[in-house]
Enzyme design. Structure first.
Site, PDB file in Angstrom:
ATOM      1  N   ASP A 114      35.743  39.411  28.958  1.00 33.07           N
ATOM      2  CA  ASP A 114      35.884  38.205  28.234  1.00 33.07           C
ATOM      3  C   ASP A 114      34.752  37.044  28.535  1.00 33.07           C
ATOM      4  O   ASP A 114      35.113  35.990  28.471  1.00 33.07           O
ATOM      5  CB  ASP A 114      37.308  37.544  28.485  1.00 33.07           C
ATOM      6  CG  ASP A 114      37.216  36.763  29.645  1.00 33.07           C
ATOM      7  OD1 ASP A 114      36.587  37.077  30.762  1.00 33.07           O
ATOM      8  OD2 ASP A 114      37.858  35.669  29.592  1.00 33.07           O
ATOM      9  N   GLU A 115      33.582  37.335  29.068  1.00 35.76           N
ATOM     10  CA  GLU A 115      32.802  36.726  29.889  1.00 35.76           C
ATOM     11  C   GLU A 115      31.290  37.076  29.937  1.00 35.76           C
ATOM     12  O   GLU A 115      30.919  38.243  29.888  1.00 35.76           O
ATOM     13  CB  GLU A 115      33.147  36.541  31.155  1.00 35.76           C
ATOM     14  CG  GLU A 115      32.474  35.409  31.948  1.00 35.76           C
ATOM     15  CD  GLU A 115      32.981  35.353  33.665  1.00 35.76           C
ATOM     16  OE1 GLU A 115      32.344  34.650  34.259  1.00 35.76           O
ATOM     17  OE2 GLU A 115      33.766  36.280  34.071  1.00 35.76           O
TER      18      GLU A 115
HETATM   19  N1  DCP Z   1      42.225  39.254  34.793  1.00 33.57           N
HETATM   20  C1  DCP Z   1      42.937  40.130  35.601  1.00 33.57           C
HETATM   21  N2  DCP Z   1      43.068  39.788  37.442  1.00 33.57           N
HETATM   22  C2  DCP Z   1      42.679  38.481  37.554  1.00 33.57           C
HETATM   23  C3  DCP Z   1      41.870  37.854  36.901  1.00 33.57           C
HETATM   24  C4  DCP Z   1      41.751  37.981  35.423  1.00 33.57           C
HETATM   25  O1  DCP Z   1      43.333  40.970  35.471  1.00 33.57           O
HETATM   26  N3  DCP Z   1      43.143  38.238  38.836  1.00 33.57           N
HETATM   27  C5  DCP Z   1      41.959  39.586  33.509  1.00 33.57           C
HETATM   28  C6  DCP Z   1      42.838  38.884  32.620  1.00 33.57           C
HETATM   29  C7  DCP Z   1      42.105  37.674  31.906  1.00 33.57           C
HETATM   30  C8  DCP Z   1      40.658  38.187  31.931  1.00 33.57           C
HETATM   31  O2  DCP Z   1      40.613  38.917  33.026  1.00 33.57           O
HETATM   32  O3  DCP Z   1      42.584  37.508  30.735  1.00 33.57           O
HETATM   33  C9  DCP Z   1      39.681  37.313  32.050  1.00 33.57           C
HETATM   34  O4  DCP Z   1      39.611  36.596  33.229  1.00 33.57           O
HETATM   35  P1  DCP Z   1      39.495  34.913  33.197  1.00 33.57           P
HETATM   36  O5  DCP Z   1      39.320  34.724  34.729  1.00 33.57           O
HETATM   37  O6  DCP Z   1      38.397  34.621  32.290  1.00 33.57           O
HETATM   38  O7  DCP Z   1      40.735  34.395  32.737  1.00 33.57           O
HETATM   39  P2  DCP Z   1      41.460  34.044  31.356  1.00 33.57           P
HETATM   40  O8  DCP Z   1      40.561  34.373  30.377  1.00 33.57           O
HETATM   41  O9  DCP Z   1      42.912  34.577  31.310  1.00 33.57           O
HETATM   42  O10 DCP Z   1      41.665  32.563  31.427  1.00 33.57           O
HETATM   43  P3  DCP Z   1      40.666  31.540  31.196  1.00 33.57           P
HETATM   44  O11 DCP Z   1      40.934  30.683  29.984  1.00 33.57           O
HETATM   45  O12 DCP Z   1      40.650  30.441  32.549  1.00 33.57           O
HETATM   46  O13 DCP Z   1      39.249  31.938  31.139  1.00 33.57           O
HETATM   47 MG    MG Z   2      38.524  33.758  30.295  1.00 38.87          MG
END
Ligand code: DCP
Ligand code: MG
Length: 406
Positions: A114-115
């Site tokens: 996602d990044e």
């Molecule tokens: N992820 C995971 N375990 C973690 C961190 C993240 O499995 N400890 C997975 C779930 C997230 C995805 O990776 O959806 C992307 O991580 P991000 O840190 O970008 O977090 P999110 O996209 O969920 O939230 P944000 O809006 O803070 O980016």
């Molecule tokens: Mg994210």
């Protein structure tokens, strides 16, 4: 004289974007299950030792966050929707989002599903300023996937990554070159990459809680804590980072195929199917601003024999018309050699891809096979199809399809 003054110029600033999807796994679950709208959604392992992968922003209000034990998340947010991850679906949306990134620059460095970092320095001329590119990118992601992304814009990776996190969700934060110090100085030290939970309290003991305090303390004070990484951390705290965006290799080929419910004999029907495949492949090529040199057609018969025929062109193409003519010729040659063979599966693909910015193709010079009129027609149809959903309008070259396969 002139050339030496040219070489004295400072290198132009780069334009780097850091794009990070908001609450990615949870947002995909909301997308696929609208009944969850407004509810806290927690994705992760549901077993006794499970941890939270992510939670949407509604769940984060209750204190739920990534890497938290699932039992604790349930206690904090008992009425939340809890569910295990569906990685295949997240991968699918991730590649859709990355395909959008690559429309704006070939320099895309993915960090996770996602990044990504995007170096858009060379795209500015074609697509507008880095801020305009970011806005377009966010809009396209929302329109085509229904998801939101947060974007940070700066002249290096470190600043862009810090910026993308500041206004989540759906954020867009720009760090202008002359505001780096005021942007960085209040940042808490834990945001410095590589400063972990062991180092943080040791810096705090020196009275260093922010980037600004670290920068002002200077090397001699912090060296006992940061050791041989002192200079590295001080540079980051001052917003200096000259690492390049390293692009991975995107697909070197694109193809589509269709398996028929009933084997096809009729050549005109086969050509009509072929055209739909070419339309889809052509659209994907154009969406990522690529040209293809080689066209292939794949045919599988009722007894699972597979034939492939391919041919290369002297110049690259992404025009449906050009690609279709070649694919059609290949299919007809095969048909001549296999007059009565029933066809079970038909595929069409392109390879030998090169990246090309859309307007560049119009500006220059002879290495694209397609005529300007073809390019304009393709562009028009792509716009209509993008606006009204999946490839409903096709070029008027063929012919009937036996039934609507949409
Ligand atoms: N992820 C995971 N375990 C973690 C961190 C993240 O499995 N400890 C997975 C779930 C997230 C995805 O990776 O959806 C992307 O991580 P991000 O840190 O970008 O977090 P999110 O996209 O969920 O939230 P944000 O809006 O803070 O980016
Ligand atoms: Mg994210």
């Amino acid at each position: 004289m002139q050339s030496s003054s040219e070489t004295m110029k400072a290198p132009p600033h780069r334009s780097i974007l850091h794009v990070d999807m908001d609450a990615f796994y949870a947002s995909v679950e909301l997308l696929d299950n609208p009944a969850l709208a407004g509810k806290p959604v927690i994705v992760g392992g549901l077993g006794s030792r499970g941890v939270v992968a992510t939670a949407n922003y509604a769940a984060r209000k209750f204190g739920v966050h990534s890497a938290m034990p699932m039992g604790q998340a349930r206690r904090l947010c008992p009425h939340g929707h809890f569910q295990p991850p569906r990685m295949a679906r997240y991968r699918e949306l991730s590649s859709q989002v990355f395909e959008i990134f690559r429309r704006f620059t070939p320099l895309v460095e993915g960090l996770s599903l996602d990044e990504a970092f995007l170096d858009v320095s060379a795209s500015v001329r074609l697509f507008g300023t880095a801020i305009e590119i970011s806005t377009k990118l966010k809009t396209q992601i929302r329109l085509e996937t229904g998801l939101t992304a947060s974007v940070g814009v700066a002249h290096n990776k470190f600043l862009a990554k810090l910026a993308s996190d500041l206004q989540k969700p759906d954020g867009l934060v720009v760090v202008p070159v002359n505001r780096v110090t005021s942007f960085l100085d209040p940042m808490p030290i834990k945001r410095l990459w590589g400063v972990g939970p062991k180092t943080q309290p040791r810096l705090q003991a020196l009275g260093i809680l922010t980037f600004g305090q670290l920068r002002k303390a200077g090397a001699d004070i912090v060296r006992p804590v940061l050791g041989n990484r002192t200079e590295h951390f001080l540079k980051l705290a001052a917003g200096e980072d000259d690492r390049a965006v390293i692009a991975e290799h995107p697909d070197k080929s694109i193809s589509h195929e269709i398996t028929f419910d009933q084997d096809l004999f009729d050549t005109d029907e086969l050509l009509a199917e072929l055209q739909h495949l070419v339309e889809a492949v052509g659209q994907r090529l154009r969406a990522r601003h690529s040209l293809a040199v080689t066209v292939s057609v794949k045919i599988r018969d009722a007894s699972f024999r597979t034939f492939t025929r391919s041919r290369s062109m002297p110049a690259g193409s992404n025009s449906t018309m050009t690609l279709y003519r070649l694919a059609r010729a290949l299919l007809l040659v095969w048909r001549k050699e296999n007059l009565t063979t029933p066809v079970r599966l038909l595929g069409m693909g392109v390879s030998g891809l090169e990246h090309r910015f859309a307007n560049e193709a119009l500006m220059d010079s002879g290495d694209q096979a397609d005529l300007p009129a073809q390019q304009r027609l393709d562009k028009l149809l792509d716009t209509i199809n993008q606006r009204y959903g999946d490839a409903k309008i096709v070029h008027a070259m063929t012919l009937r399809r036996r039934r609507d396969r949409s």
